[in-house]
Design an enzyme around this catalytic site. Structure first.
Site, short mmCIF file in Angstrom:
data_model
loop_
_atom_site.label_atom_id
_atom_site.label_comp_id
_atom_site.label_asym_id
_atom_site.label_seq_id
_atom_site.Cartn_x
_atom_site.Cartn_y
_atom_site.Cartn_z
N LYS A 198 28.34 -35.70 78.04
CA LYS A 198 29.67 -35.19 78.36
C LYS A 198 29.73 -33.81 77.71
CE LYS A 198 34.65 -35.72 77.62
NZ LYS A 198 35.74 -36.48 76.95
N TYR A 246 28.46 -36.95 73.58
CA TYR A 246 29.66 -36.13 73.79
C TYR A 246 29.58 -34.87 72.94
CZ TYR A 246 34.84 -35.38 73.83
OH TYR A 246 36.12 -34.89 73.96
#
Length: 252
Positions: free
Chosen positions: A108, A80
């Site tokens: 992400k 992320y």
């Protein structure tokens, strides 16, 4: 607490693990803490982890490599990258390096579609972290989909937007709702919306507090426009300030 965190992952696995893949957010700015939480998450049945780079107590580029190696060694993970929250970007060369790890599933990515496009051209799977850019990320920049805030309110519409044909009209129709859901730091507007829809109890743990009355009045109109697409919502209420319970102490 971490105990509650792992309990939520376990509950999700128990309720939905046979229908979908559960990706538990077990990242931390402490590598030891992230490793331990990830071990617990896999022990209760999650299928993969979401791993963020160390925030606040930022590390060096070498430290980023060591951190991600340690957490990826625990099992499958989506990495992320959200510099607006961590204060530190994951450099391209680090992302491409950790992408070679056998447990790396993808990124992400919250820094925009151009970067997502650059990664996907190099074979790195990406999910957008920006709801307002998700349609184009999916259909024009090679993204796999989105890890979304708005989909907690209108999951069906977001699923259609991600898995169907390009639908810029649908994307545009959700733009005001998305903007409202990011009018304050996430998850404040989302939690307020869920409470206004009667889907969760109106209880807040400080430092999170509900949106202002003016913001709730604006949001109620936006939610009414998509009410038929909000699972379980029977009524949308602006709510009075006195209806919210704010908890700031473990002893209260």
């Amino acid at each position: 607490s971490w105990d509650e965190h792992i309990m939520l992952i376990a509950h999700t696995v128990n309720a939905y693990g046979d229908k979908l893949k559960v990706i538990g957010n077990t990242g931390s700015n402490s590598t030891i803490e992230a490793v331990h939480a990830t071990e617990q998450g896999f022990a209760v049945g999650m299928h993969a982890a979401l791993q963020i780079n160390p925030y606040y107590g930022k590390t060096s580029v070498s430290g980023l490599r060591a951190h991600f190696k340690a957490v990826l060694n625990e099992g499958p993970a989506v990495v992320y990258n959200v510099p607006s929250r961590t204060g530190q970007d994951i450099p391209n060369d680090v992302a491409l390096e950790i992408a070679q790890h056998p447990n790396f599933l993808g990124l992400k990515e919250c820094t925009g579609n151009k970067r997502i496009g650059n990664y996907t051209k190099q074979g790195v799977l990406c999910w957008s972290g920006n709801d307002d850019e998700a349609h184009d990320a999916r259909h024009h920049f090679g993204g796999q989909g989105v890890i979304s805030v708005t989909s907690n309110i209108v999951p069906g519409l977001f699923a259609k937007m991600m898995h169907g044909s390009p639908d810029p009209a649908l994307s545009a129709s959700l733009s005001e709702l998305i903007a409202w859901l990011f009018s304050e730091p996430n998850p404040i507007p989302l939690n307020t919306a869920l409470m206004m829809c009667g889907l969760v109890k109106p209880v807040w743990r400080l430092p999170y507090v509900p949106l202002s009355l003016d913001q709730r009045q604006r949001g109620a109109k936006l939610l009414e426009a998509v009410k038929e697409h909000i699972p379980g919502c029977k009524e949308i209420r602006v709510m009075d300030d006195e209806e919210f319970l704010l908890i700031g102490s473990a002893h209260k």
